[in-house]
Design a protein around this motif. Structure first.
Motif: not given
Length: 819
Positions: A38-51, A71-82
């Motif tokens: 969640l702390d990475t600033h690279d959107p593609q790295t985050f997305l690849d990890h979630l996929i 992808a943008s909402l996904l970061r907030y949703a995962v952060a909300h759960v974790l």
């Protein structure tokens, strides 16, 4: 804690936990999700990890594109759960409900429960439908709590916390596996752990629909656009894919549906025209077993418990494992007692034989107690349990003959038992053995009961029976080991009652002062009348032993036989005599029915009697029920004029059972499962001149054996030898035989074999020329008048020319004796 099986019944959870521990830990691993991503600033790295996480968490997932679209909402949703501070059930609800702040179309409970479980994989549950369903059956989620609600997840989390605190050797993944398997339980045995069966279900269902409607035909018949999904198809889709919650936006629904159809096409080669049919089939609910009825079997812990009790026979140990005892030992023994009572004790021992039998399923009655009554002098418990049926009028259970089932760590034994304290019953049995040993042995041998274990093995003679009877404790039984599959099924009841029935002569000899009627009947020698044996059959029918041996061979091969011949060949008389012979002349074991063009399935099989669904058994089901109640005896259903009815309409789905004995079908009105008993034979008569006989000949040949009964001059000659004609002309009999042969030869040539005359019209005691003239006018001429060329035929076979020209008055038909 308990696992709810059906309304008003439950089973304890502890035996299932014990079975789970015996298997070891679950091999399922919780997919890991690194929260630091969640702390990475690279959107593609985050997305690849979630996929990558999505593919591990939802291996059969169909909406990977949903992660890319959001992808943008996904970061907030995962952060909300974790990392959210609200209770976890509320955080998940905001991701799962269409009106939730973090809802992403295409991501359902399977994905988000995996995200949540990654927070604490050893303690948090996997919140998927099957785990929740199993927990509900275990009583861990209140029935009033809505399915899939945050409250349900909260109760599930609390239950996991309690269970893991009391069972520190287990983890949340072990409990996930346990409740997933509990959801599919159909008996007391915990089913094996299986992987996701979605692919198998889709592939097998696709084969079914293509068997019913080949794709080529579907393409040929297709016209226009593909129809929209029906409500049933949507139900099937939601069972496969949790991405379609209620209240989903129509645009999102269309997008997700297109993705699902694409995945079905690419992964399973499903054509778009087949999608609706496939999903509807998948939506059809499987029949959930009603575990509040019948016998649900023993389980592995039934025998483990008794072994463990023998090793640690203390009250403290029993107090800690009382739920295991109730579930694995006592409850199945109670069910077994009730099932045997309903299917054998009440209808056979009490109703048919008139014995009042103790069969109440409680301690001190038909069941023994596991507690020793020795006031603490030895170990407190007996590591075994008995089910015993014995006469109520007797002195006590231990002092009388018993039909029993005994459960211990080595398996289940069942049969006949007579203890050393049963003095009066033992005296009666030993007296019967001494006075009627050969008869009692024959009664046992008639049902192969002699092959059971009589203490030291089977018995082979009346002398062996006497040697066995000299022992202090008498037992004849069958034994099943703990791993026997039969112990897990309701079929065990049938095996036990069959063993009881085979040993019934011993029980009768022990409880009846005069067991001879039962012994004669079971040995096939009715006491009060002459035996109808092979010789009696041959005398009655004038048929040879070669004919009889051939018929027995045919019945052994197919269990259903048609006697086929023209009118007057004695088919019905022979069939009745054969039924008497096969059933050892037991009138109650033969059921007679005559078919006609209006005869129906409802008369033959079953008929609904009212709008409430009540069903009345027809002739066949009534006969089958009797045969099932007395499985060691032969029963015969005799159908006269078989081919006069519309057989496919009368038999319906039972035509299948005639060809495949031993298999079962579901009856359309009562929805009962029915199979033809192996001890039920079907005899039928048929006339080849019936209009339907030729068209049904080939289907019948697959299901029936045929025995032709043509007009037989030799049989008529044997009749005349035993019953000489009374005519003063000594050549009358031989001339009549020649007349009969030549008449049938001419009929076969000019009219066809189906118009030939049978021999029975001429089988009249004290036959004379006058009686023959009456037979000719009132019985033969009407038959010949219906055939072509009958005028020339009758002119050619003038009685005066064959038997003399003296004119004599013809007697009226009522003056003829019956034949």
């Amino acid at each position: 804690m308990s696992v709810v099986h059906a309304e008003g019944s439950s089973l304890p959870l502890q035996p299932l936990l014990t079975a789970l521990r015996a298997e070891g830990h679950s091999d399922r691993t919780v997919p890991s999700l690194d929260a630091d991503i969640l702390d990475t600033h690279d959107p593609q790295t985050f997305l690849d990890h979630l996929i990558a996480f999505y593919r591990r968490a939802v291996p059969q997932g169909w909406h990977e594109e949903s992660l890319r679209r959001s992808a943008s909402l996904l970061r907030y949703a995962v952060a909300h759960v974790l990392r959210g501070t609200d209770p976890l059930p509320q955080r998940l609800d905001r991701c799962l409900e269409p009106d939730g702040a973090y809802f992403i179309p295409g991501l359902g409970r399977e994905f988000w429960s995996a995200v949540a479980q990654s927070l604490a994989p050893r303690t948090l549950p996997r919140w998927i439908p099957s785990v929740e369903a199993g927990a509900r059956r275990a009583g861990l989620i209140a029935t009033r709590t809505p399915n899939g609600s945050p409250a349900a997840f909260a109760e599930l989390c609390d239950a996991y916390a309690r269970l893991l605190a009391s069972t520190p050797d287990l983890t949340a993944t072990d409990l996930d596996d346990l409740f997933h398997r509990i959801a599919g339980m159909t008996d007391r045995e915990l089913p094996p752990s299986v992987a996701d069966d979605k692919p198998r279900r889709i592939e097998s269902t696709l084969r079914e629909i293509r068997t019913a409607v080949p794709l080529r035909k579907r393409l040929k018949d297709h016209a226009g656009t593909t129809p929209p999904l029906t409500p049933a198809a949507w139900t099937g889709l939601r069972q496969l894919d949790d991405a379609f919650p209620e209240g989903l936006d129509s645009a999102d629904e269309t997008t997700l549906l297109a993705e699902a159809v694409t995945q079905l096409r690419d992964r399973y080669r499903v054509h778009s025209l087949e999608v609706g049919d496939l999903l509807e089939r998948l939506a059809a609910p499987g029949e959930r077993p009603n575990l509040a009825r019948a016998f649900h079997g023993f389980c592995g812990d039934s025998f483990h418990f008794l072994r463990d009790l023998a090793a640690d026979n203390r009250r403290e140990w029993m107090d800690a494992h009382r739920d295991r005892y109730q579930f694995a030992v006592r409850e199945p023994m109670v069910e077994l007692c009730e099932a045997l009572t309903e299917r054998y004790v009440r209808p056979i021992l009490e109703k048919e034989y008139g014995w009042a039998i103790e069969c109440e399923p409680r301690t001190g009655k038909a069941l023994t107690s596991i507690v020793k009554n020795d006031y603490g002098q030895t170990t407190p418990y007996v590591p075994e349990m008995w089910l015993t049926f014995y006469p109520k009028a007797g002195p006590a259970r231990r002092a009388d003959a018993q039909l029993f089932a005994r459960l211990d760590a080595t398996g289940l034994s069942f049969g006949f038992h007579l203890g050393r304290t049963a003095r009066e019953a033992g005296k009666r049995l030993r007296t019967a053995v001494q006075q009627h040993g050969p008869l009692l042995f024959d009664a046992l041998a008639a049902t192969t009961a002699t092959a059971l274990n009589f203490g030291d093995g089977p018995i082979k003679s009346a002398d062996d029976l006497r040697t066995w009877a000299a022992k202090k404790t008498l037992s004849a039984s069958q034994h099943l080991l703990p791993d026997a599959a039969l112990l897990r099924r309701d079929d065990l009841v049938g095996e036990i009652l069959l063993t009881f029935d085979r040993l019934l002569p011993l029980f009768a000899a022990a409880v009846d002062e005069n067991p001879l009627p039962v012994l004669h009947r079971r040995a096939g020698r009715p006491e009060a009348k002459a035996v109808f044996d092979d010789e009696s059959f041959q005398t009655s029918t004038l048929l040879s032993d070669v004919w009889l041996d051939r018929v027995r061979g045919l019945l052994k091969s197919k269990k259903q036989l048609i006697l086929r011949g023209v009118s007057g060949t004695g088919k019905t008389h022979v069939a009745k005599s054969l039924a008497r012979l096969l059933t050892r002349d037991r009138a109650d074991a033969v059921r007679f029915v005559q078919f006609h063009p209006g005869y129906s399935y409802e008369e033959f099989v079953e008929r609904p009697t009212d709008a409430e669904g009540s069903v009345r058994d027809g002739v066949l089901l009534g006969c089958a029920a009797e045969a099932n109640r007395r499985p060691a005896e032969t029963f015969v259903l005799l159908i006269d004029e078989l081919t006069r009815a519309n057989l496919p309409r009368v038999f319906g789905e039972l035509l299948y059972l005639l060809e495949y004995r031993g298999e079962a079908v579901t009856l359309p009105y009562s929805k009962r499962t029915f199979r033809l008993p192996s001890n039920l034979l079907i005899l039928a008569t048929a006339n080849p001149g019936d209009p339907t006989a030729d068209t049904l000949d080939q289907p019948l040949r697959r299901r029936f054996a045929f025995m032709d009964m043509p007009p037989d001059a030799a049989l008529l000659a044997r009749w005349f030898a035993a019953h000489p004609p009374a005519d003063p002309d000594p050549t009358f009999g031989p001339r009549l035989l020649k007349f009969f042969e030549q008449l049938n030869a001419r009929i076969a040539r000019d009219c066809g074999k189906e118009w030939q005359l049978g021999h029975t019209p001429f089988m009249i005691p004290d036959l004379t020329r006058d009686k023959l003239a009456t037979v000719w006018k009132h019985h033969v001429t009407p038959l010949l008048d219906a055939s072509r060329g009958s005028a020339d035929l009758l002119a050619s076979f003038d009685l005066d020319r064959w038997f003399g020209s003296e004119k004599r008055p013809i007697a009226p038909p009522e003056a003829l004796p019956p034949f």
